[in-house]
Design an enzyme around this catalytic site. Structure first.
Site, short mmCIF file in Angstrom:
data_model
loop_
_atom_site.label_atom_id
_atom_site.label_comp_id
_atom_site.label_asym_id
_atom_site.label_seq_id
_atom_site.Cartn_x
_atom_site.Cartn_y
_atom_site.Cartn_z
N LYS A 1 0.83 -1.22 0.00
CA LYS A 1 0.00 0.00 0.00
C LYS A 1 0.86 1.26 0.00
O LYS A 1 0.37 2.36 0.12
CB LYS A 1 -0.90 0.01 1.26
N LYS B 1 2.64 2.26 2.34
CA LYS B 1 2.48 2.89 3.65
C LYS B 1 3.51 2.28 4.59
O LYS B 1 3.72 1.06 4.57
CB LYS B 1 1.09 2.61 4.23
N1 C2G Z 1 -10.63 7.42 8.37
C1 C2G Z 1 -11.63 8.36 8.61
N2 C2G Z 1 -11.30 9.63 8.88
C2 C2G Z 1 -10.00 10.02 8.92
C3 C2G Z 1 -8.98 9.09 8.68
C4 C2G Z 1 -9.32 7.77 8.41
O1 C2G Z 1 -12.84 8.02 8.58
N3 C2G Z 1 -9.72 11.33 9.19
C5 C2G Z 1 -11.03 6.05 8.05
C6 C2G Z 1 -10.57 5.60 6.66
O2 C2G Z 1 -11.50 6.06 5.67
C7 C2G Z 1 -10.58 4.08 6.80
C8 C2G Z 1 -10.19 3.88 8.29
O3 C2G Z 1 -10.39 5.15 8.94
O4 C2G Z 1 -11.89 3.56 6.58
C9 C2G Z 1 -8.75 3.43 8.46
O5 C2G Z 1 -7.92 4.40 7.86
P1 C2G Z 1 -6.48 3.92 7.31
O6 C2G Z 1 -5.77 3.17 8.36
O7 C2G Z 1 -5.82 5.08 6.64
O8 C2G Z 1 -6.97 2.88 6.18
P2 C2G Z 1 -6.36 2.67 4.73
O9 C2G Z 1 -4.88 2.72 4.77
O10 C2G Z 1 -7.10 3.57 3.83
O11 C2G Z 1 -6.72 1.11 4.48
O12 C2G Z 1 -8.20 -2.54 1.91
C10 C2G Z 1 -8.50 -1.26 2.41
C11 C2G Z 1 -7.30 -0.60 3.02
O13 C2G Z 1 -6.62 -1.47 3.92
C12 C2G Z 1 -7.74 0.68 3.72
#
Ligand code: C2G
Length: 128
Positions: free
Chosen positions: A44, A46
């Site tokens: 990802k 990340k």
């Molecule tokens: N999120 C949110 N508001 C934020 C930051 C994050 O609602 N200010 C939500 C994201 O939309 C996600 C969840 O928190 O639904 C987790 O965020 P991340 O850890 O950044 O997830 P991500 O890396 O986007 O992983 O297969 C899908 C991926 O693994 C998603």
């Protein structure tokens, strides 16, 4: 009993994450979080500050979360939905439309992201 499933890295846990998990749990009775492994985070593009086991421990301590499973690849979602008999798949709306294919197997709901907070913002702000 309604099972809800969501995915994410959940690094440097913040209130945006909590807002998502709280609303996801309110949609059902049992919330599963598929937590991105360190290896999958590389795919990802990340790099999490906390390792998987630490992020898992933190998530498991949240009252809205009932089960944490590993997210190892992009292609496990259908299998997960079937395996855990998921009724509702939930993601933040930064992912809107990306997982609509799951609607053949369960309800797909995108919840609004919490504005002005993100793990990357935290990292940037701490460098100031
Ligand atoms: N999120 C949110 N508001 C934020 C930051 C994050 O609602 N200010 C939500 C994201 O939309 C996600 C969840 O928190 O639904 C987790 O965020 P991340 O850890 O950044 O997830 P991500 O890396 O986007 O992983 O297969 C899908 C991926 O693994 C998603």
């Amino acid at each position: 009993m309604k099972t809800v499933l969501t995915y994410g890295t959940y690094d440097l846990l913040h209130y945006g994450h909590i807002n998502l998990l709280k609303r996801a749990k309110e949609l059902g009775d049992f919330l599963i979080v598929a937590l991105s492994t360190d290896e999958f985070n590389l795919l990802k593009h990340k790099e999490a500050y906390h390792k998987y086991d630490e992020r898992k421990l933190i998530l498991e301590s949240i009252k809205y979360v009932d089960l944490v499973i590993p997210e190892e690849n992009w292609d496990q979602k259908i299998e997960d939905v079937k395996k855990y008999k998921v009724d509702i798949f939930v993601m933040g709306d930064d992912w809107r439309d990306k997982f609509d294919f799951l609607s053949d197997y369960c309800q797909v709901i995108y919840l609004s992201r919490t504005p002005d907070i993100s793990t990357s913002k935290i990292k940037t702000d701490l460098k100031k």
